[in-house]
Design an enzyme around this catalytic site. Structure first.
Site, PDB file in Angstrom:
ATOM      1  N   LYS A   1      37.445  42.519  35.609  1.00  0.00           N
ATOM      2  CA  LYS A   1      38.820  42.196  35.203  1.00  0.00           C
ATOM      3  C   LYS A   1      39.186  40.745  35.594  1.00  0.00           C
ATOM      4  O   LYS A   1      39.834  40.019  34.836  1.00  0.00           O
ATOM      5  CB  LYS A   1      39.771  43.205  35.869  1.00  0.00           C
ATOM      6  CG  LYS A   1      41.231  42.863  35.846  1.00  0.00           C
ATOM      7  CD  LYS A   1      41.862  43.008  34.477  1.00  0.00           C
ATOM      8  CE  LYS A   1      43.242  42.393  34.495  1.00  0.00           C
ATOM      9  NZ  LYS A   1      44.051  42.655  33.376  1.00  0.00           N
TER      10      LYS A   1
ATOM     11  N   ASN B   1      49.300  45.932  48.465  1.00  0.00           N
ATOM     12  CA  ASN B   1      50.071  47.131  48.085  1.00  0.00           C
ATOM     13  C   ASN B   1      49.146  48.343  47.975  1.00  0.00           C
ATOM     14  O   ASN B   1      49.475  49.430  48.452  1.00  0.00           O
ATOM     15  CB  ASN B   1      50.806  46.921  46.759  1.00  0.00           C
ATOM     16  CG  ASN B   1      51.634  45.666  46.742  1.00  0.00           C
ATOM     17  OD1 ASN B   1      51.334  44.723  46.025  1.00  0.00           O
ATOM     18  ND2 ASN B   1      52.664  45.611  47.558  1.00  0.00           N
TER      19      ASN B   1
ATOM     20  N   THR C   1      45.199  45.433  39.336  1.00  0.00           N
ATOM     21  CA  THR C   1      44.237  44.318  39.387  1.00  0.00           C
ATOM     22  C   THR C   1      44.305  43.716  40.780  1.00  0.00           C
ATOM     23  O   THR C   1      45.305  43.081  41.142  1.00  0.00           O
ATOM     24  CB  THR C   1      44.591  43.235  38.346  1.00  0.00           C
ATOM     25  OG1 THR C   1      44.580  43.827  37.051  1.00  0.00           O
ATOM     26  CG2 THR C   1      43.587  42.095  38.397  1.00  0.00           C
TER      27      THR C   1
ATOM     28  N   LYS D   1      48.502  35.145  40.375  1.00  0.00           N
ATOM     29  CA  LYS D   1      47.771  35.999  41.337  1.00  0.00           C
ATOM     30  C   LYS D   1      46.315  36.190  40.895  1.00  0.00           C
ATOM     31  O   LYS D   1      45.389  36.039  41.679  1.00  0.00           O
ATOM     32  CB  LYS D   1      48.483  37.358  41.429  1.00  0.00           C
ATOM     33  CG  LYS D   1      47.714  38.401  42.216  1.00  0.00           C
ATOM     34  CD  LYS D   1      48.039  39.826  41.811  1.00  0.00           C
ATOM     35  CE  LYS D   1      47.709  40.170  40.404  1.00  0.00           C
ATOM     36  NZ  LYS D   1      47.414  41.559  40.093  1.00  0.00           N
TER      37      LYS D   1
ATOM     38  N   LEU E   1      49.775  49.015  40.907  1.00  0.00           N
ATOM     39  CA  LEU E   1      50.536  48.230  41.890  1.00  0.00           C
ATOM     40  C   LEU E   1      50.239  46.743  41.735  1.00  0.00           C
ATOM     41  O   LEU E   1      49.211  46.368  41.173  1.00  0.00           O
ATOM     42  CB  LEU E   1      50.143  48.704  43.298  1.00  0.00           C
ATOM     43  CG  LEU E   1      50.406  50.195  43.543  1.00  0.00           C
ATOM     44  CD1 LEU E   1      49.576  50.726  44.707  1.00  0.00           C
ATOM     45  CD2 LEU E   1      51.893  50.437  43.776  1.00  0.00           C
ATOM     46  N   PRO E   2      51.121  45.888  42.273  1.00  0.00           N
ATOM     47  CA  PRO E   2      50.925  44.446  42.044  1.00  0.00           C
ATOM     48  C   PRO E   2      49.660  43.862  42.672  1.00  0.00           C
ATOM     49  O   PRO E   2      48.893  43.187  41.996  1.00  0.00           O
ATOM     50  CB  PRO E   2      52.182  43.818  42.675  1.00  0.00           C
ATOM     51  CG  PRO E   2      53.194  44.917  42.751  1.00  0.00           C
ATOM     52  CD  PRO E   2      52.423  46.188  42.912  1.00  0.00           C
TER      53      PRO E   2
END
Ligand code: NAD
Length: 306
Positions: A173, A72, A98, A248, A67-68
């Site tokens: 990450k 979410n 991420t 993001k 998911l973004p």
């Protein structure tokens, strides 16, 4: 028994990842809130569910999400009708999105209270890596949850790392993408300088690939066309990994750096540069298109503004 997997979020990354699971004989049911995305998945012969509630039965032993953003993931797992209310204790939850560490830890702890195991397992390697099942996957969670997830993760990726406790996958990450966002700007500056100097770009690229200026954006994902086949720059900067997504991730890196007083002068600057590009209307272009902002006056490559 055949593994039964629910896959939530089948956009640019999720779709090829789910397809690889099916190719290896797993029973996969996919869901996405976008009808357009679901139709694409259906055309690719995936079993789709138009209704979130129809995804689950007692035999589901893995839920994977791609998911973004954190909000979410939080909605999907902890929402009123969320995943945690739908699965049995034998099901392992794998969030490959991420997102911020805090949200991963929140979801993981909530799951733990219900005796459900969860790992955060963000990936790197882009759509090419997802398609070719060569992703690097960095996992946060217990060793036993990591071991249970390993056979599934190995289908989608090549190198699987156990970074630490829940949230550590996303921590690793975010560190990775901080360097990636900065190095894509560095690669763009170098190649645009070569263009201004009227030196053959292919030659400069070949030299940099073999010299000390090499980086992932240079050797795998160059920000200008004509250097490596199959990259977004060779496909009108269609993502790939969108500028919005990179923005993001840099926001996540800047926020967590600020919270622990970690210095990040280049991270701050890189965020400003990607934010400017988003404001100019390129948030849906691949992040390698940032080279346009660096070389705007000499830019002669195709790019679509959305
Ligand atoms: P994407 O926007 O293409 O896909 C995300 C999908 O999630 C969309 O189809 C969206 O409709 C769906 N979605 C959103 N909310 C949902 C919900 N509540 N329920 C079900 N579906 C929902 O994004 P992407 O490029 O596939 O990236 C996904 C994640 O992977 C991001 O966190 C990104 O940072 C990370 N990532 C992307 C890349 C890349 O190259 N694209 C590489 C590594 C990591």
């Amino acid at each position: 028994m055949r593994d039964k997997i629910v896959f939530i979020g089948v956009g640019n990354m999720g779709l090829p990842m789910a397809k690889n699971l099916v190719k290896k004989g797993k029973k996969v049911k996919v869901f996405d809130i976008s009808h357009q995305v679901l139709n694409k998945a259906k055309k690719e012969n995936l079993e789709v569910s138009k209704n979130f509630n129809d995804l689950f039965d007692n035999d589901v032993n893995f839920v994977i999400s791609m998911l973004p953003e954190g909000k979410n993931s939080e909605k999907v797992y902890l929402g009123q009708n969320g995943v945690i209310k739908k699965v049995t204790k034998k099901c392992l939850l794998i969030d490959c999105s991420t997102i911020d560490m805090k949200t991963s830890i929140k979801i993981g702890n909530f799951a733990k209270k219900k005796s459900i195991s969860m790992i955060d397992a963000p990936v790197s390697g882009g759509v090419m890596g997802a398609t070719n099942a060569t992703l690097n996957i960095m996992v946060g969670g217990t060793k036993s949850a990591f071991n249970k997830a390993l056979p599934i993760l190995k289908i989608m990726g090549k190198k699987i790392f156990h970074a630490g406790n829940i949230g550590a996958g996303n921590g690793a990450k975010i560190c990775n993408n901080l360097a990636l966002g900065i190095s894509m700007i560095a690669a763009s500056e170098s190649l645009m300088l070569a263009k201004r100097l009227k030196i053959d770009l292919k030659k400069v690229h070949e030299i940099m690939k073999n010299a000390s200026g090499n980086s992932w954006p240079i050797s795998v994902y160059p920000p200008v066309p004509g250097l490596i086949d199959g990259t977004p720059s060779n496909n009108k900067y269609k993502p790939g990994f969108s500028t919005a997504m990179m923005t993001k991730d840099l926001k996540l890196a800047n926020k967590i750096s600020k919270s622990i007083n970690a210095k990040n002068p280049l991270g701050k600057k890189a965020l400003q540069i990607y934010e400017k590009f988003c404001k100019e209307g390129y948030s849906n272009s691949d992040f390698s298109a940032i080279s346009k902002l660096i070389g705007d006056d000499i830019w002669d490559y195709p790019i679509k503004k959305k």
